[in-house]
Design a protein around this motif. Structure first.
Motif, short mmCIF file in Angstrom:
data_model
loop_
_atom_site.label_atom_id
_atom_site.label_comp_id
_atom_site.label_asym_id
_atom_site.label_seq_id
_atom_site.Cartn_x
_atom_site.Cartn_y
_atom_site.Cartn_z
N ASP A 192 0.87 -1.18 0.00
CA ASP A 192 0.00 0.00 0.00
C ASP A 192 0.91 1.22 0.00
O ASP A 192 1.54 1.54 1.01
N LYS A 193 0.98 1.92 -1.14
CA LYS A 193 1.89 3.05 -1.24
C LYS A 193 1.49 4.20 -0.33
O LYS A 193 2.33 4.89 0.23
N SER A 194 0.21 4.44 -0.17
CA SER A 194 -0.25 5.63 0.54
C SER A 194 -0.13 5.51 2.05
O SER A 194 0.02 6.51 2.75
N LEU A 195 -0.19 4.28 2.58
CA LEU A 195 -0.19 4.08 4.02
C LEU A 195 1.17 3.52 4.46
O LEU A 195 1.59 2.46 4.00
N LEU A 196 1.85 4.24 5.35
CA LEU A 196 3.21 3.88 5.75
C LEU A 196 3.23 2.87 6.89
O LEU A 196 4.04 1.94 6.88
N GLY A 197 2.38 3.06 7.88
CA GLY A 197 2.40 2.14 9.02
C GLY A 197 1.42 2.55 10.09
O GLY A 197 0.76 3.60 10.02
N VAL A 198 1.31 1.70 11.11
CA VAL A 198 0.39 1.91 12.23
C VAL A 198 1.16 1.68 13.52
O VAL A 198 1.89 0.70 13.67
N ILE A 199 1.01 2.60 14.46
CA ILE A 199 1.61 2.46 15.79
C ILE A 199 0.52 2.07 16.78
O ILE A 199 -0.55 2.70 16.82
N TYR A 200 0.78 1.04 17.58
CA TYR A 200 -0.17 0.61 18.61
C TYR A 200 0.13 1.40 19.89
O TYR A 200 0.81 0.94 20.80
N ASP A 201 -0.39 2.61 19.97
CA ASP A 201 -0.01 3.54 21.03
C ASP A 201 -0.30 3.02 22.43
O ASP A 201 0.47 3.23 23.36
#
Length: 482
Positions: A345-354
């Motif tokens: 997915d080019k547009s989405l870099l990553g997700v942090i589980y805060d």
């Protein structure tokens, strides 16, 4: 009266003022900030119920060498040691990291036995990649190359695609196929040399090298004893910039000016003339902490070469979407978060589980779960294609939809906040070091009373920005300011 003007009130400008006022070199220090707030990209937002969200940098590595040690010393000097919170190296939030590839979460190998198994998305056990690297006998020449090419050449294209590509998206919001190894990750090139062509051998040798610190730091000793991996502060990372600001303005020689955009900078007879809100200020020295291309636009035409080189340092736009769910809406496995390779997915870099990394920042009145979605970067144009309107509402919906799909969450968030960050992360492309050398040469040859700090030059991390400010101020004052 000797005057220094610092352009930009982010952490680099604040750190420059902090270290500069330690000496008696200038009787007046002006810190100019174009916006209404001080702190730059370092911004912590406190929501209803006490939840804290980072809209810029979110944590600091507990590094004991170089710039990391300097930050720990600064934190101790500022009296913030008891305000720190940390993630231990043994915690799941430090150990468990994921790659979202081929439509599912894949844990990055993190235990000894896992290095001998084929774990998706990789096509071979990790030890075979290391074996190829260790069979390398001689390092390559001194030419700069991309991070992707370096890893692919030393190990395997799998690591380039599924490890280095997402890693560079997470750290630099950039494309590993364009980013300079020499400027972004010089430690890897040094390790290859030290290991006589083997990156792994070099890293092992380097890890055994003793590091002598120039001063005592109780906080550093604490990070070693408690085995910190990363850390923040009880009230968020903005605590650091706020406290540096308070320390700076407490000195009578420092004047902090907000809503004061710099309009031009020129040089004559060893002095600088800075125009701010139509007023001309004569300075003995100028420190620029703003983005390189923004500085280029302030300079006179007789410094065309300097303008050109500064304007050739690109930066990317990013979008940060933070969200909160009611109750414990947790990921399938507790961890730091997941990154996405650009082919996924080019547009989405990553997700942090805060909520997994710093549960101390969750709301205090009821159970909740926090996440951060990072988008854009070097693929910002692609993001504008999938979210044509680019409104905060549309960007928020897109981020929520992606997160729910990737983490198999059915609930909707109770709060979503979108932050657009323009030119937020400079990109060190192949040849970046040559640009810096040309820039330094012009400043030296023209004898310009100008120092350059900030993320445009030699490191984008908070540690780098603080330490590079210290090093540049030491050059100006001829003092050890640590």
């Amino acid at each position: 009266m000797t005057t220094a003007v610092i352009i930009g009130g982010g952490i680099s400008g604040l750190s420059s003022a902090y270290y500069l006022q330690k000496s008696a070199r200038f009787s007046k220090i002006l810190l100019l900030e174009a916006s209404h707030r001080i702190g730059g990209w370092m911004k912590t937002e406190q929501m209803d119920g006490g939840a804290k969200f980072e809209l810029g940098p979110r944590s600091l590595r507990a590094s004991g060498k170089g710039s990391g040690f300097n930050t720990l010393c600064l934190i101790e000097e500022l009296g913030l040691s008891d305000q720190t919170i940390h993630v231990a190296r043994s915690a799941p939030a430090a150990i468990n990291r994921f790659i979202y590839a081929n439509g599912k979460l894949n844990m990055i190998p993190n235990r000894f036995l896992s290095f001998f198994k084929t774990i998706p998305p990789f096509s071979q056990p990790m030890f075979l990649y290391l074996l190829k690297d260790m069979m390398s006998k001689t390092p390559t020449d001194e030419a700069d190359e991309t991070i992707y090419d370096f890893i692919t050449r030393n190990m395997h294209s799998d690591l380039g695609t599924y490890a280095v590509d997402p890693m560079c998206r997470g750290i630099f919001a950039g494309d590993s196929r364009q980013l300079s190894l020499q400027s972004c990750l010089p430690v890897l090139k040094e390790a290859e040399k030290l290991g006589d062509g083997s990156l792994f051998r070099g890293i092992m040798k380097k890890s055994k090298e003793p590091y002598v610190h120039s001063k005592e730091c109780a906080l550093f000793k604490r990070t070693r004893k408690e085995r910190w991996a990363t850390f923040s502060f009880k009230n968020g990372l903005q605590t650091l910039s706020d406290t540096v600001k308070d320390a700076v303005v407490s000195h009578p020689e420092v004047e902090l000016c907000v809503n004061s955009p710099c309009e031009s900078v020129s040089f004559s007879n060893g002095k600088a003339e800075v125009t701010v809100n139509g007023e001309k200020i004569v300075a003995d020295h100028v420190v620029s902490s703003i983005y390189a291309d923004d500085l280029a636009k302030l300079l006179p035409q007789n410094l065309e070469q300097l303008q050109n080189d500064l304007s050739m340092i690109p930066a990317v736009n990013t979008v940060v979407v933070v969200m909160e769910f009611d109750g414990e809406v947790m990921p399938p496995t507790v961890g730091f978060g997941h990154l996405l390779p650009s082919l996924e997915d080019k547009s989405l870099l990553g997700v942090i589980y805060d909520s997994c990394t710093f549960p101390e920042h969750d709301r205090t009145d009821k159970p909740s779960s926090r996440y951060t979605v990072m988008m854009g970067g070097a693929w910002y144009d692609h993001l504008t294609e999938v979210v044509p309107s680019m409104t905060e509402d549309a960007l928020g919906r897109y981020a929520v939809s992606a997160l729910k799909k990737q983490l198999n969450i059915s609930e909707d968030p109770s709060m979503v906040h979108v932050e657009k960050l323009h030119n937020s992360i400079p990109q060190y492309l192949v040849g970046h070091e040559e640009k810096l050398q040309r820039i330094s040469a012009v400043i030296e040859i023209e004898e310009l009373p100008l120092s350059l700090v900030g993320s445009s030059y030699r490191g984008v991390s908070v540690h780098d920005c603080i330490d590079n400010a210290r090093l540049e101020m030491e050059k100006i004052t001829h003092m050890d300011l640590m």
